[in-house]
Design an enzyme around this catalytic site. Structure first.
Site, short mmCIF file in Angstrom:
data_model
loop_
_atom_site.label_atom_id
_atom_site.label_comp_id
_atom_site.label_asym_id
_atom_site.label_seq_id
_atom_site.Cartn_x
_atom_site.Cartn_y
_atom_site.Cartn_z
N ARG A 54 0.26 -1.16 -0.03
CA ARG A 54 -0.18 0.12 -0.28
C ARG A 54 1.18 1.40 0.07
NH1 ARG A 54 -2.42 -3.48 0.05
NH2 ARG A 54 -4.61 -4.83 -0.02
N SER A 111 -10.61 0.80 4.01
CA SER A 111 -10.04 0.18 4.72
C SER A 111 -9.22 1.17 5.14
CB SER A 111 -8.38 -1.00 5.01
OG SER A 111 -9.64 -2.43 4.38
N GLU A 113 -4.28 4.48 6.18
CA GLU A 113 -4.03 3.81 5.16
C GLU A 113 -4.77 4.82 4.34
OE1 GLU A 113 -4.95 0.17 3.60
OE2 GLU A 113 -6.25 0.47 2.13
P1 FAD Z 1 -9.02 9.60 -4.15
O1 FAD Z 1 -8.89 9.22 -3.14
O2 FAD Z 1 -9.54 10.98 -4.95
O3 FAD Z 1 -6.58 9.72 -3.88
C1 FAD Z 1 -6.20 8.70 -3.16
C2 FAD Z 1 -4.85 9.71 -3.02
O4 FAD Z 1 -4.16 9.15 -4.39
C3 FAD Z 1 -4.44 10.72 -2.93
O5 FAD Z 1 -3.50 10.68 -2.13
C4 FAD Z 1 -4.33 11.37 -4.22
O6 FAD Z 1 -4.13 12.97 -4.27
C5 FAD Z 1 -3.79 9.88 -4.74
N1 FAD Z 1 -4.05 10.42 -6.05
C6 FAD Z 1 -6.00 10.29 -7.27
N2 FAD Z 1 -5.33 10.26 -8.70
C7 FAD Z 1 -4.19 10.58 -8.59
C8 FAD Z 1 -3.35 11.26 -9.83
N3 FAD Z 1 -4.02 10.96 -10.70
N4 FAD Z 1 -2.21 11.65 -9.98
C9 FAD Z 1 -1.53 11.76 -8.57
N5 FAD Z 1 -2.17 11.81 -7.54
C10 FAD Z 1 -2.64 11.31 -7.54
N6 FAD Z 1 -7.66 0.40 -1.88
C11 FAD Z 1 -7.12 -1.05 -2.20
O7 FAD Z 1 -6.13 -0.74 -2.40
N7 FAD Z 1 -7.96 -2.70 -1.93
C12 FAD Z 1 -8.97 -2.50 -1.92
O8 FAD Z 1 -9.71 -3.90 -1.20
C13 FAD Z 1 -10.26 -1.27 -1.45
N8 FAD Z 1 -11.23 -1.50 -1.80
C14 FAD Z 1 -11.88 -0.35 -1.30
C15 FAD Z 1 -13.42 -0.55 -0.78
C16 FAD Z 1 -13.96 0.77 -0.94
C17 FAD Z 1 -16.16 0.56 -0.36
C18 FAD Z 1 -13.17 1.91 -0.68
C19 FAD Z 1 -14.65 3.09 -0.30
C20 FAD Z 1 -12.83 2.09 -0.92
C21 FAD Z 1 -11.42 0.70 -1.64
N9 FAD Z 1 -10.05 0.95 -1.02
C22 FAD Z 1 -9.03 -0.10 -2.03
C23 FAD Z 1 -9.77 2.33 -1.26
C24 FAD Z 1 -9.08 3.16 -2.64
O9 FAD Z 1 -10.14 2.89 -3.80
C25 FAD Z 1 -8.19 3.08 -3.81
O10 FAD Z 1 -6.76 3.66 -2.50
C26 FAD Z 1 -7.98 4.11 -4.93
O11 FAD Z 1 -7.09 3.74 -5.00
C27 FAD Z 1 -8.33 5.52 -4.62
O12 FAD Z 1 -9.03 5.94 -5.74
P2 FAD Z 1 -9.66 6.94 -6.13
O13 FAD Z 1 -9.44 7.47 -7.42
O14 FAD Z 1 -11.04 7.63 -5.44
O15 FAD Z 1 -8.32 8.06 -5.37
P1 NAP Z 2 -10.25 -10.83 4.47
O1 NAP Z 2 -10.41 -11.92 3.06
O2 NAP Z 2 -10.90 -11.30 6.03
O3 NAP Z 2 -8.58 -10.94 5.64
C1 NAP Z 2 -7.84 -10.41 6.50
C2 NAP Z 2 -6.92 -9.98 5.96
O4 NAP Z 2 -5.95 -11.29 6.05
C3 NAP Z 2 -6.47 -9.07 4.92
O5 NAP Z 2 -6.54 -8.04 4.90
C4 NAP Z 2 -5.69 -9.80 4.36
O6 NAP Z 2 -4.63 -9.09 4.19
C5 NAP Z 2 -4.52 -10.89 5.09
N1 NAP Z 2 -5.29 -12.19 4.12
C6 NAP Z 2 -6.20 -13.13 4.10
N2 NAP Z 2 -5.53 -13.76 3.25
C7 NAP Z 2 -4.19 -14.09 3.28
C8 NAP Z 2 -3.28 -14.42 1.99
N3 NAP Z 2 -3.80 -16.00 1.60
N4 NAP Z 2 -2.54 -14.29 2.00
C9 NAP Z 2 -1.76 -13.30 2.47
N5 NAP Z 2 -2.77 -12.51 3.85
C10 NAP Z 2 -4.09 -12.18 3.57
O7 NAP Z 2 -10.25 -9.50 4.12
P2 NAP Z 2 -11.07 -8.75 3.47
O8 NAP Z 2 -11.11 -7.77 4.56
O9 NAP Z 2 -12.81 -9.56 3.37
O10 NAP Z 2 -10.67 -8.33 2.35
C11 NAP Z 2 -10.39 -8.70 0.99
C12 NAP Z 2 -9.52 -8.11 0.39
O11 NAP Z 2 -10.17 -6.76 -0.33
C13 NAP Z 2 -8.01 -7.96 1.63
O12 NAP Z 2 -6.47 -8.45 0.08
C14 NAP Z 2 -7.84 -6.76 1.82
O13 NAP Z 2 -7.19 -5.75 1.62
C15 NAP Z 2 -8.41 -5.93 0.13
N6 NAP Z 2 -9.72 -4.83 0.50
C16 NAP Z 2 -8.96 -3.74 0.67
C17 NAP Z 2 -9.29 -2.70 1.39
C18 NAP Z 2 -8.87 -1.06 1.58
O14 NAP Z 2 -9.68 -0.74 1.40
N7 NAP Z 2 -7.38 -1.49 1.14
C19 NAP Z 2 -11.04 -2.94 1.94
C20 NAP Z 2 -12.00 -3.64 1.73
C21 NAP Z 2 -10.89 -4.90 1.27
P3 NAP Z 2 -4.12 -7.93 2.77
O15 NAP Z 2 -5.20 -6.88 3.10
O16 NAP Z 2 -3.34 -8.00 2.36
O17 NAP Z 2 -4.69 -8.82 1.39
#
Ligand code: FAD
Ligand code: NAP
Length: 343
Positions: A170, A244, A339
């Site tokens: 991340r 998250s 995050e």
């Molecule tokens: P924004 O929120 O608008 O911006 C995020 C950051 O990136 C800011 O610092 C902004 O300045 C910068 N930025 C955005 N666009 C640019 C650009 N073109 N150039 C330079 N900087 C830029 N994230 C995960 O990694 N995995 C997930 O599974 C995941 N699940 C999610 C589920 C939900 C329900 C929600 C609401 C969010 C989730 N996220 C997840 C977080 C989010 O979706 C990601 O971080 C996504 O990439 C953000 O995109 P955005 O366009 O909305 O960025």
């Molecule tokens: P989950 O499956 O309940 O798992 C809990 C955590 O354990 C996750 O965060 C994941 O880390 C880790 N994990 C589970 N299985 C794994 C494996 N086989 N190897 C390594 N790490 C493992 O998680 P969840 O909340 O339902 O989310 C599912 C996936 O969607 C995850 O990958 C999570 O990161 C992603 N997600 C991200 C966001 C966001 O905003 N960043 C929001 C929702 C879901 P990792 O997070 O490193 O995968």
């Protein structure tokens, strides 16, 4: 001519659904629009201090705790093109304002592999490298070939190859050295034409079995992931959130051993010499799952997600997040790093 608004509410532009005002809001629809932006009367003065500049995608990883007294550039650069291909792979370039899930659909509909596990992550293509989005065992860094960006301070184009992006868990150079300094305009991906399902992450095989699929296509996997996500995660359209709120902490082996002695049910994941601890588990044990105070709370199905039940301010959400951090430190000695980007 670039679209520009003054003193505009950012409520429609963040998935937390908090109200905050941007002093200056520009809508960038193409890389060519950068010239208009830089030539815009007063832009130099408005953006003198680069900490007062924010590139905004779909606001799905952002929490506004105050009005933004500076320049917000809302990225709306579109377009997806196949740039090249050979027998085994295809090179795809996507405009940074493309909705990430549209790119996933574009790929899986053509049978191209690599991003199917990242289905339904909200946001834009341009934000994907910023925090190196990841889910279900795959990260954007696994498929990004290069990132094309414009350095707003130096006023020059940057072409960053994958190994120059500083990708980590991340994390990337765009969250650190280039934070608020560059605007990513397009991202180039290498996708695979060869079948290469990544099914090891918990839940995917079970979902495919439920769908009666034994030899899944990339499309099947994206549908399975989307279905799991819909069942577990709050839809920002109905419940404000930014996914998250914290990263999963990564701890050294002695720390992990002492935790597991105390909590034998802990399910950590090994990462080389370190162990990734599910932040959701720590927060739940600290008693926050389903917690609600007024308009803010911890989502009942996934406590790692803080939610806005309606009308919450960014400061209220931030205050809740700080209480959670304090209690997790007090109980486990682990500091949960945010995050979500807080402004
Ligand atoms: P924004 O929120 O608008 O911006 C995020 C950051 O990136 C800011 O610092 C902004 O300045 C910068 N930025 C955005 N666009 C640019 C650009 N073109 N150039 C330079 N900087 C830029 N994230 C995960 O990694 N995995 C997930 O599974 C995941 N699940 C999610 C589920 C939900 C329900 C929600 C609401 C969010 C989730 N996220 C997840 C977080 C989010 O979706 C990601 O971080 C996504 O990439 C953000 O995109 P955005 O366009 O909305 O960025
Ligand atoms: P989950 O499956 O309940 O798992 C809990 C955590 O354990 C996750 O965060 C994941 O880390 C880790 N994990 C589970 N299985 C794994 C494996 N086989 N190897 C390594 N790490 C493992 O998680 P969840 O909340 O339902 O989310 C599912 C996936 O969607 C995850 O990958 C999570 O990161 C992603 N997600 C991200 C966001 C966001 O905003 N960043 C929001 C929702 C879901 P990792 O997070 O490193 O995968």
């Amino acid at each position: 001519m670039i679209r520009y608004q003054r003193n505009t509410s950012l409520l429609p532009y963040n998935t937390f659904g908090v109200d905050a005002e941007a002093s200056h809001l520009f809508f960038l629809e193409s890389p060519a629009g950068l010239t208009d932006l830089l030539d815009f009367p007063g832009f130099r003065k408005m953006s003198d201090d680069m900490s007062n500049l924010l590139v905004l995608g779909q606001g799905s990883n952002i929490l506004f705790t105050d009005d933004f007294h500076g320049v917000v550039i809302r990225n709306e650069i579109t377009g997806i093109n196949k740039a090249d291909e050979d027998e085994s792979s295809v090179i795809v370039e996507a405009g940074s304002g493309v909705t990430w899930n549209d790119l996933v659909d574009f790929a899986v509909n053509r049978g191209w592999w690599g991003i199917e596990n990242l289905a339904l992550i909200p946001g834009t293509v341009g934000a994907a490298p910023v925090q190196n989005i990841g889910a279900y065992g795959v990260e954007a860094a696994d498929v990004i070939l290069r990132v094309n960006a414009f350095h707003l301070e130096k006023k020059e184009w940057l072409v960053l190859e994958n190994n120059e992006c500083g990708f980590g868990y991340r994390d990337s150079i765009f969250k650190r050295e280039l934070r608020n300094k560059s605007i990513i305009c397009s991202v180039v991906f290498r996708l695979s034409k060869k079948v290469r399902p990544m099914l090891d992450y918990s839940g995917i095989r079970e979902e495919l079995e439920r769908m009666n699929i034994s030899e899944p296509s990339a499309r099947d996997i994206s549908s399975a992931v989307a279905s799991i996500r819909r069942s577990k995660l709050p839809d920002p359209e109905t419940l404000g959130n930014a996914g998250s709120f914290f990263k999963n902490p990564v701890v050294a082996e002695p720390e992990y051993r002492s935790l597991v002695t105390k909590y034998p049910h802990l399910k950590a994941h090994r990462q080389g010499d370190f162990f990734k601890i599910p932040a959701a588990w720590l927060i739940e044990l600290a008693g926050w799952k389903g917690y609600r105070a007024g308009s803010t709370g911890c989502y009942e199905k996934q406590p790692l997600i803080l939610v806005n039940y309606g009308g919450a301010t960014g400061r209220q959400v931030l205050a809740l997040s700080e209480k959670i951090q304090e209690s997790v430190v007090a109980l486990f000695g682990i500091y949960l790093e945010r995050e979500v980007n807080v402004f």
